[in-house]
Scaffold this motif. Structure first.
Motif, PDB file in Angstrom:
ATOM      1  N   LEU A 158     -49.818   2.542 -51.152  1.00  0.00           N
ATOM      2  CA  LEU A 158     -49.602   1.728 -49.958  1.00  0.00           C
ATOM      3  C   LEU A 158     -50.926   1.596 -49.225  1.00  0.00           C
ATOM      4  O   LEU A 158     -51.511   2.593 -48.801  1.00  0.00           O
ATOM      5  CB  LEU A 158     -48.580   2.390 -49.017  1.00  0.00           C
ATOM      6  CG  LEU A 158     -48.326   1.639 -47.702  1.00  0.00           C
ATOM      7  CD1 LEU A 158     -47.514   0.378 -47.944  1.00  0.00           C
ATOM      8  CD2 LEU A 158     -47.620   2.541 -46.683  1.00  0.00           C
ATOM      9  N   LYS A 202     -40.820  -0.781 -50.643  1.00  0.00           N
ATOM     10  CA  LYS A 202     -41.086   0.266 -51.629  1.00  0.00           C
ATOM     11  C   LYS A 202     -42.543   0.194 -52.082  1.00  0.00           C
ATOM     12  O   LYS A 202     -43.121  -0.897 -52.180  1.00  0.00           O
ATOM     13  CB  LYS A 202     -40.168   0.102 -52.843  1.00  0.00           C
ATOM     14  CG  LYS A 202     -38.701   0.331 -52.539  1.00  0.00           C
ATOM     15  CD  LYS A 202     -37.865   0.185 -53.802  1.00  0.00           C
ATOM     16  CE  LYS A 202     -36.386   0.439 -53.521  1.00  0.00           C
ATOM     17  NZ  LYS A 202     -35.562   0.300 -54.766  1.00  0.00           N
ATOM     18  N   VAL A 203     -43.119   1.344 -52.347  1.00  0.00           N
ATOM     19  CA  VAL A 203     -44.508   1.420 -52.814  1.00  0.00           C
ATOM     20  C   VAL A 203     -44.639   0.665 -54.138  1.00  0.00           C
ATOM     21  O   VAL A 203     -43.789   0.781 -55.026  1.00  0.00           O
ATOM     22  CB  VAL A 203     -44.938   2.885 -53.013  1.00  0.00           C
ATOM     23  CG1 VAL A 203     -46.306   2.958 -53.709  1.00  0.00           C
ATOM     24  CG2 VAL A 203     -44.990   3.614 -51.681  1.00  0.00           C
ATOM     25  N   LEU A 247     -46.793  -3.762 -51.739  1.00  0.00           N
ATOM     26  CA  LEU A 247     -45.414  -3.338 -51.935  1.00  0.00           C
ATOM     27  C   LEU A 247     -44.817  -3.854 -53.247  1.00  0.00           C
ATOM     28  O   LEU A 247     -45.153  -4.947 -53.710  1.00  0.00           O
ATOM     29  CB  LEU A 247     -44.549  -3.826 -50.774  1.00  0.00           C
ATOM     30  CG  LEU A 247     -44.950  -3.363 -49.366  1.00  0.00           C
ATOM     31  CD1 LEU A 247     -44.029  -4.000 -48.333  1.00  0.00           C
ATOM     32  CD2 LEU A 247     -44.906  -1.848 -49.264  1.00  0.00           C
ATOM     33  N   LYS A 259     -40.113   5.148 -50.954  1.00  0.00           N
ATOM     34  CA  LYS A 259     -39.725   4.422 -49.742  1.00  0.00           C
ATOM     35  C   LYS A 259     -40.895   4.254 -48.772  1.00  0.00           C
ATOM     36  O   LYS A 259     -41.604   5.213 -48.475  1.00  0.00           O
ATOM     37  CB  LYS A 259     -38.595   5.151 -49.019  1.00  0.00           C
ATOM     38  CG  LYS A 259     -37.261   5.135 -49.750  1.00  0.00           C
ATOM     39  CD  LYS A 259     -36.204   5.850 -48.926  1.00  0.00           C
ATOM     40  CE  LYS A 259     -34.852   5.837 -49.625  1.00  0.00           C
ATOM     41  NZ  LYS A 259     -33.817   6.539 -48.817  1.00  0.00           N
ATOM     42  N   VAL A 260     -41.041   3.037 -48.288  1.00  0.00           N
ATOM     43  CA  VAL A 260     -42.004   2.750 -47.211  1.00  0.00           C
ATOM     44  C   VAL A 260     -41.179   2.516 -45.955  1.00  0.00           C
ATOM     45  O   VAL A 260     -40.228   1.730 -45.968  1.00  0.00           O
ATOM     46  CB  VAL A 260     -42.850   1.504 -47.538  1.00  0.00           C
ATOM     47  CG1 VAL A 260     -43.761   1.154 -46.356  1.00  0.00           C
ATOM     48  CG2 VAL A 260     -43.670   1.740 -48.793  1.00  0.00           C
ATOM     49  N   PRO A 315     -45.621   6.811 -42.936  1.00  0.00           N
ATOM     50  CA  PRO A 315     -45.133   5.554 -43.527  1.00  0.00           C
ATOM     51  C   PRO A 315     -44.560   5.616 -44.932  1.00  0.00           C
ATOM     52  O   PRO A 315     -43.919   4.651 -45.373  1.00  0.00           O
ATOM     53  CB  PRO A 315     -46.377   4.657 -43.482  1.00  0.00           C
ATOM     54  CG  PRO A 315     -47.525   5.592 -43.438  1.00  0.00           C
ATOM     55  CD  PRO A 315     -47.056   6.754 -42.633  1.00  0.00           C
ATOM     56  N   VAL A 316     -44.773   6.710 -45.659  1.00  0.00           N
ATOM     57  CA  VAL A 316     -44.192   6.839 -46.992  1.00  0.00           C
ATOM     58  C   VAL A 316     -43.265   8.047 -47.021  1.00  0.00           C
ATOM     59  O   VAL A 316     -43.697   9.177 -46.791  1.00  0.00           O
ATOM     60  CB  VAL A 316     -45.277   6.991 -48.077  1.00  0.00           C
ATOM     61  CG1 VAL A 316     -44.629   7.179 -49.452  1.00  0.00           C
ATOM     62  CG2 VAL A 316     -46.196   5.773 -48.099  1.00  0.00           C
ATOM     63  N   GLY A 333     -48.659  -2.532 -43.866  1.00  0.00           N
ATOM     64  CA  GLY A 333     -48.518  -1.878 -45.161  1.00  0.00           C
ATOM     65  C   GLY A 333     -48.428  -2.920 -46.252  1.00  0.00           C
ATOM     66  O   GLY A 333     -47.626  -3.866 -46.156  1.00  0.00           O
ATOM     67  N   TYR A 339     -52.694   0.940 -45.985  1.00  0.00           N
ATOM     68  CA  TYR A 339     -52.177   1.111 -44.627  1.00  0.00           C
ATOM     69  C   TYR A 339     -53.274   0.862 -43.599  1.00  0.00           C
ATOM     70  O   TYR A 339     -54.354   1.452 -43.663  1.00  0.00           O
ATOM     71  CB  TYR A 339     -51.642   2.533 -44.467  1.00  0.00           C
ATOM     72  CG  TYR A 339     -50.916   2.791 -43.165  1.00  0.00           C
ATOM     73  CD1 TYR A 339     -49.632   2.301 -42.949  1.00  0.00           C
ATOM     74  CD2 TYR A 339     -51.518   3.521 -42.151  1.00  0.00           C
ATOM     75  CE1 TYR A 339     -48.967   2.534 -41.766  1.00  0.00           C
ATOM     76  CE2 TYR A 339     -50.863   3.762 -40.961  1.00  0.00           C
ATOM     77  CZ  TYR A 339     -49.586   3.271 -40.778  1.00  0.00           C
ATOM     78  OH  TYR A 339     -48.940   3.514 -39.591  1.00  0.00           O
ATOM     79  N   GLN A 350     -36.378   2.063 -43.486  1.00  0.00           N
ATOM     80  CA  GLN A 350     -37.024   1.571 -44.696  1.00  0.00           C
ATOM     81  C   GLN A 350     -37.314   0.080 -44.586  1.00  0.00           C
ATOM     82  O   GLN A 350     -36.466  -0.716 -44.202  1.00  0.00           O
ATOM     83  CB  GLN A 350     -36.163   1.816 -45.931  1.00  0.00           C
ATOM     84  CG  GLN A 350     -36.869   1.402 -47.230  1.00  0.00           C
ATOM     85  CD  GLN A 350     -36.117   1.812 -48.485  1.00  0.00           C
ATOM     86  OE1 GLN A 350     -35.074   2.453 -48.404  1.00  0.00           O
ATOM     87  NE2 GLN A 350     -36.647   1.464 -49.652  1.00  0.00           N
TER      88      GLN A 350
END
Length: 226
Positions: free
Chosen positions: A173, A160-161, A139, A92-93, A65-66, A136, A175, A157
């Motif tokens: 993140l 974003k974290v 963010l 990026k997530v 996921p990241v 997630g 999860y 995408q």
């Protein structure tokens, strides 16, 4: 004599064909007597490699996921079964798998000391085509165009974290993996009920370990009550 005439005819034909190649045929800019243009070819080995890569990409069902080089996460999580994936803010997530967006929050409604559905700050939850919900949160931002009901593809995408919500000021993140019981509103289930670690470990290495069986088993045992 008949054989000699046949061979002679073949020789003339060969010369004529050679002449066509030299001039480049209709539309060619090559002048008389110019060398025949080289024909570009792709080595068989290269074609095989490209085909293999394309097949592998199309067969991918799960993604970590990241999308960042430097990440870390633990096997356990305090209080319930989830995982915090630590990475630089702005990393990026991406969507774990192909599916539909169930819930989304673009606003941080968390108030310190109040445990509840706003703990995650900005978040996205996805119902995968495999029947599993992936969540997630914390963010920094949610990607433009990501909204409830939108289909997303594995690796796409979605945000974003960041460190919104109850993130203790640390970029990561949160999860969680769970069944989509009420689909929306059941935040105690949505935040995570199945340990993500073994699946994350697999996906990080390009593996495709699936949580489907574990999620089904949890739902059968607990009836969607976390």
């Amino acid at each position: 004599m008949r054989l000699l005439r046949t061979l002679s005819g073949l020789t003339v034909a060969g010369v004529l064909l050679s002449g066509c190649a030299a001039t480049g045929g209709p539309g060619s800019t090559a002048g008389p007597g110019a060398a025949a243009p080289a024909v570009a070819t792709t080595p068989v080995a290269a074609v095989t490699t490209l085909d293999t890569a394309a097949t592998a990409a199309s067969a991918r069902r799960y993604a970590f996921p990241v999308a960042a080089k430097n990440v870390s996460w633990h096997e356990t999580h305090s209080g319930y079964r989830a995982t915090d994936i630590f990475a630089a803010c702005g990393s990026k997530v991406v969507a774990t798998t192909t599916g539909v967006v169930l819930e989304i929050s673009r606003t941080d409604r968390y108030r310190k000391g109040k445990d509840g559905p706003y703990n995650g700050g900005l978040f996205v939850s996805i119902l995968g085509d495999d029947g599993v919900r992936y969540y997630g949160s914390h963010l920094k931002s949610v990607t433009k165009g990501i909204k409830k009901g939108v289909r997303v593809k594995v690796g796409q995408q979605i945000g974003k974290v960041g460190r919104t919500g109850n993130a203790s000021g640390v970029c990561h993140l949160h999860y969680g993996i769970s069944p989509a019981c009420a689909r929306v509103g059941d935040w105690t289930v949505r935040r995570g009920v199945v340990w993500p670690y073994p699946y994350l470990k697999s996906w990080r290495k390009g593996g495709q370990k699936s949580p489907v069986a574990a999620v089904k088993a949890w739902r059968k045992k607990h009836g969607c009550k976390a």
